[in-house]
Design an enzyme around this catalytic site. Sequence first.
Site, mmCIF file in Angstrom:
data_model
loop_
_atom_site.group_PDB
_atom_site.id
_atom_site.type_symbol
_atom_site.label_atom_id
_atom_site.label_comp_id
_atom_site.label_asym_id
_atom_site.label_seq_id
_atom_site.Cartn_x
_atom_site.Cartn_y
_atom_site.Cartn_z
ATOM 1 N N TYR A 61 0.842 -1.190 0.000
ATOM 2 C CA TYR A 61 0.000 0.000 0.000
ATOM 3 C C TYR A 61 0.880 1.245 0.000
ATOM 4 C CZ TYR A 61 -3.739 -3.228 1.436
ATOM 5 O OH TYR A 61 -4.645 -4.257 1.517
ATOM 6 N N SER A 217 -22.231 2.069 -0.336
ATOM 7 C CA SER A 217 -22.572 3.188 0.559
ATOM 8 C C SER A 217 -23.279 4.314 -0.179
ATOM 9 C CB SER A 217 -21.298 3.738 1.212
ATOM 10 O OG SER A 217 -20.518 4.456 0.263
#
Length: 337
Positions: A61, A217
């Site tokens: 990451y 969402s």
Amino acid sequence: MTAKLPTTKLGASGIDVGVQGLGCMGMSDAYGTAADPAVARETLDKALELGVTLFDTADGYGMGRNEELLSDFVRANREQVLLATKFGIVRKADDPGYFGIDNSPGYIRTAIEASLRRLGIDTIDLYYMHRRDPQAPIEETVGTLAELVRQGKIRAIGLSEVTGPELRAAHSVHPIAAVQSEWSLFSRDVENAVVPTAAELGVAFVPYSPLGRGFLSGSFTTASELGEHDFRRQFPRLSGDNAAHNHQLLEPLRAIAADRGRTPAQIALAWVHAQAKVHALPVIPIPGTQRVARVVENVAAATIELTDAELATLEPIAGKVAGNRSWNMNFISAGRE
């Protein structure tokens, strides 16, 4: 005062962990602009205050930047934080689009030393094989990880995006504490083999992208709305006609949320939490965010109990989703099942 998250066991490790974790990738990588370090720290602190103890990162990451971002927070709260990081995805600074996989013993030994150095700690609580190289014997990979356990460099072993048979083979070498894969209302292929295998073996399941990378969402309706450098623009189910079709599938989710006075994200997360009872295993989703408000919203979902009727209403969604769940099928277990 907000109630803290309930806890569960991290599989065979016996380690107590909050039933919801925090995915930290988006603070440094993949989803557009990286978080301001001060804002990220505020979000991490709030998550811990609310009972989140599993904080998930990886050496890939931001090519190590996410581990470095977490370092001060982890060291300041070492007795409370269950730090998970990963090895296996190889990135190149001079080629941002390059994603390789390396599960070799030599690579693992080099990778863990680099992660420990970036994090500034002596032991990683949960160390995952991030992706599986089918050409590398998984027994050899787990054997190397078992050596690191004996050396005190890791407490527990995890695997990401493995099949049921791969999990079983790995567990025969050393107990596997957790398996991580995408699992949500939109992505349920793991229920075919790896979830039942994990339940049988006493392995916890850690769903990543439990909100469909934000799509569930309602934060976006098609990836073209996202920034030019947002990695989600590469995902087939989030773009074009697929996204338009999939957005319509979420009408029952939005309706339940409205009836409950909750957000769609909370109902989607509550569905994931409900799978712990359905499949009889610990389920610890790790929704990611940069923002305090989202952490508060997501944690509140962990104690929402959906009715049988609501679960039945949501049940058909995954079977109608258009588009693959990954931009690269070689990077997910579904491609090997």
